[in-house]
Scaffold this motif. Structure first.
Motif, PDB file in Angstrom:
ATOM      1  N   ALA A 147       0.806  -1.217   0.000  1.00 37.54           N
ATOM      2  CA  ALA A 147       0.000   0.000   0.000  1.00 37.54           C
ATOM      3  C   ALA A 147       0.838   1.266   0.000  1.00 37.54           C
ATOM      4  O   ALA A 147       0.310   2.361   0.223  1.00 37.54           O
ATOM      5  CB  ALA A 147      -0.927   0.008   1.221  1.00 37.54           C
ATOM      6  N   SER A 148       2.145   1.157  -0.252  1.00 40.31           N
ATOM      7  CA  SER A 148       3.011   2.334  -0.188  1.00 40.31           C
ATOM      8  C   SER A 148       2.607   3.412  -1.187  1.00 40.31           C
ATOM      9  O   SER A 148       2.706   4.610  -0.898  1.00 40.31           O
ATOM     10  CB  SER A 148       4.463   1.926  -0.426  1.00 40.31           C
ATOM     11  OG  SER A 148       4.902   1.010   0.535  1.00 40.31           O
ATOM     12  N   GLY A 149       2.177   3.014  -2.376  1.00 40.17           N
ATOM     13  CA  GLY A 149       1.755   3.995  -3.363  1.00 40.17           C
ATOM     14  C   GLY A 149       0.538   4.771  -2.906  1.00 40.17           C
ATOM     15  O   GLY A 149       0.447   5.991  -3.098  1.00 40.17           O
ATOM     16  N   VAL A 150      -0.420   4.080  -2.282  1.00 40.81           N
ATOM     17  CA  VAL A 150      -1.609   4.749  -1.756  1.00 40.81           C
ATOM     18  C   VAL A 150      -1.230   5.686  -0.619  1.00 40.81           C
ATOM     19  O   VAL A 150      -1.717   6.817  -0.532  1.00 40.81           O
ATOM     20  CB  VAL A 150      -2.638   3.709  -1.282  1.00 40.81           C
ATOM     21  CG1 VAL A 150      -3.824   4.401  -0.618  1.00 40.81           C
ATOM     22  CG2 VAL A 150      -3.119   2.859  -2.444  1.00 40.81           C
ATOM     23  N   VAL A 151      -0.358   5.209   0.277  1.00 36.62           N
ATOM     24  CA  VAL A 151       0.104   6.053   1.383  1.00 36.62           C
ATOM     25  C   VAL A 151       0.785   7.305   0.843  1.00 36.62           C
ATOM     26  O   VAL A 151       0.579   8.417   1.347  1.00 36.62           O
ATOM     27  CB  VAL A 151       1.047   5.267   2.310  1.00 36.62           C
ATOM     28  CG1 VAL A 151       1.674   6.181   3.348  1.00 36.62           C
ATOM     29  CG2 VAL A 151       0.296   4.128   2.993  1.00 36.62           C
ATOM     30  N   SER A 152       1.585   7.149  -0.197  1.00 36.45           N
ATOM     31  CA  SER A 152       2.236   8.307  -0.814  1.00 36.45           C
ATOM     32  C   SER A 152       1.205   9.257  -1.408  1.00 36.45           C
ATOM     33  O   SER A 152       1.368  10.485  -1.350  1.00 36.45           O
ATOM     34  CB  SER A 152       3.209   7.843  -1.898  1.00 36.45           C
ATOM     35  OG  SER A 152       4.262   7.076  -1.340  1.00 36.45           O
ATOM     36  N   GLY A 153       0.146   8.717  -1.994  1.00 34.04           N
ATOM     37  CA  GLY A 153      -0.922   9.553  -2.508  1.00 34.04           C
ATOM     38  C   GLY A 153      -1.594  10.355  -1.406  1.00 34.04           C
ATOM     39  O   GLY A 153      -1.912  11.537  -1.578  1.00 34.04           O
ATOM     40  N   LEU A 154      -1.801   9.732  -0.259  1.00 34.13           N
ATOM     41  CA  LEU A 154      -2.393  10.429   0.879  1.00 34.13           C
ATOM     42  C   LEU A 154      -1.446  11.499   1.412  1.00 34.13           C
ATOM     43  O   LEU A 154      -1.881  12.564   1.860  1.00 34.13           O
ATOM     44  CB  LEU A 154      -2.735   9.418   1.976  1.00 34.13           C
ATOM     45  CG  LEU A 154      -3.861   8.439   1.621  1.00 34.13           C
ATOM     46  CD1 LEU A 154      -3.863   7.257   2.579  1.00 34.13           C
ATOM     47  CD2 LEU A 154      -5.212   9.149   1.648  1.00 34.13           C
ATOM     48  N   MET A 155      -0.145  11.226   1.357  1.00 33.92           N
ATOM     49  CA  MET A 155       0.836  12.237   1.752  1.00 33.92           C
ATOM     50  C   MET A 155       0.750  13.449   0.831  1.00 33.92           C
ATOM     51  O   MET A 155       0.768  14.599   1.278  1.00 33.92           O
ATOM     52  CB  MET A 155       2.244  11.639   1.700  1.00 33.92           C
ATOM     53  CG  MET A 155       2.542  10.609   2.769  1.00 33.92           C
ATOM     54  SD  MET A 155       4.221   9.946   2.572  1.00 33.92           S
ATOM     55  CE  MET A 155       4.357   8.916   4.045  1.00 33.92           C
TER      56      MET A 155
END
Length: 256
Positions: A147-155
């Motif tokens: 989920a790192s890409g999603v977390v980066s999107g939320l960042m």
């Protein structure tokens, strides 16, 4: 009849302070974490055979090679894997690291945009991360999970409203979701946002060269997927945003 005595209002400074929970995570974030944990537990059931595990990863991981061949000659995995890969994790360290950052950065975004938009944001940010990964590694047969890409999107999304609170002090950290959304240009004029972006880029640059500061260093990190998610969240957050209620109330015309 005697006039009733008007109610007495205790001055604000004499009122006891309201207790704010030290750990307050929106239910949709807890549900996200629960889903990730359940999926990770299913991945690691002790009775899975190697064939079953290979099928699971092939069916739900994102593989760039799928899109280098005519889709009509393949199964339907190309439809859902740009999203389902974000639910899979390769180790306890991997899911713990993503879960921690999810609680930190997803909470203000979820409070601001609500459950339905949060779910849609997850889907599209996962797809955006996978898209950039596929462009850079076109035809590659390695698996992308996490989920790192999603977390980066939320960042990236949080940069548009949460961090400026440190500059303006309009709302406290716990009420950062009430801040007005900044334009892309205004966000880049915020020293707090710029400092964070610089540190974020530096961290991903180290990852690109094989240097992992935190997280699971035993597995390769898809730094390109991080960039895809971050750009999506930062540039397109306005498509998912809704005006905070306090801003709506303040902007409504008042009757004289």
């Amino acid at each position: 009849m005697d006039d009733a005595e008007p109610p007495r209002h205790e001055p604000d400074e004499n009122r006891p302070p309201q207790r704010v929970p030290a750990f307050n995570v929106p239910p949709v974030i807890l549900a996200s974490l629960g889903l990730l944990i359940v999926v990770f537990a299913i991945q690691n059931l002790p009775w899975w055979s190697d064939e079953t595990l290979n099928w699971l990863y092939f069916t739900f991981s994102f593989i760039p090679a799928r899109y280098a061949f005519p889709l009509s000659q393949q199964g339907l995995e190309w439809l859902w894997t740009p999203v389902t890969y974000s639910l899979l994790h390769g180790s306890i360290e991997h899911i713990a690291f993503n879960g921690l950052w999810l609680m930190v950065f997803a909470a203000p975004v979820a409070r601001r945009i609500g459950v339905a938009r949060y779910v849609i944001f997850w889907i599209f940010s996962a797809a955006a991360s996978a898209f950039l990964h596929a462009v850079i590694y076109w035809g590659d047969q390695t698996l992308l999970i996490g989920a790192s890409g999603v977390v980066s999107g939320l960042m990236g999304a949080a940069c548009r409203f949460a961090f400026p609170a440190m500059d303006t002090r309009r709302f406290g950290i716990r009420q950062a979701h009430l801040n007005p959304r900044l334009s892309i240009a205004a966000s880049l004029r915020s020293r707090t946002v710029v400092a964070y972006i610089v540190m974020w880029i530096a961290g991903n640059a180290l990852v690109a060269f094989g240097i992992t500061i935190v997280g699971d260093s035993a597995q390769p990190v898809a730094w390109d997927a991080h960039i895809g998610g971050f750009l999506f969240g930062f540039l397109l957050f306005s498509l998912f945003d809704r005006q905070p209620r306090i801003e709506v109330e303040n902007s409504a015309p008042s009757a004289e």
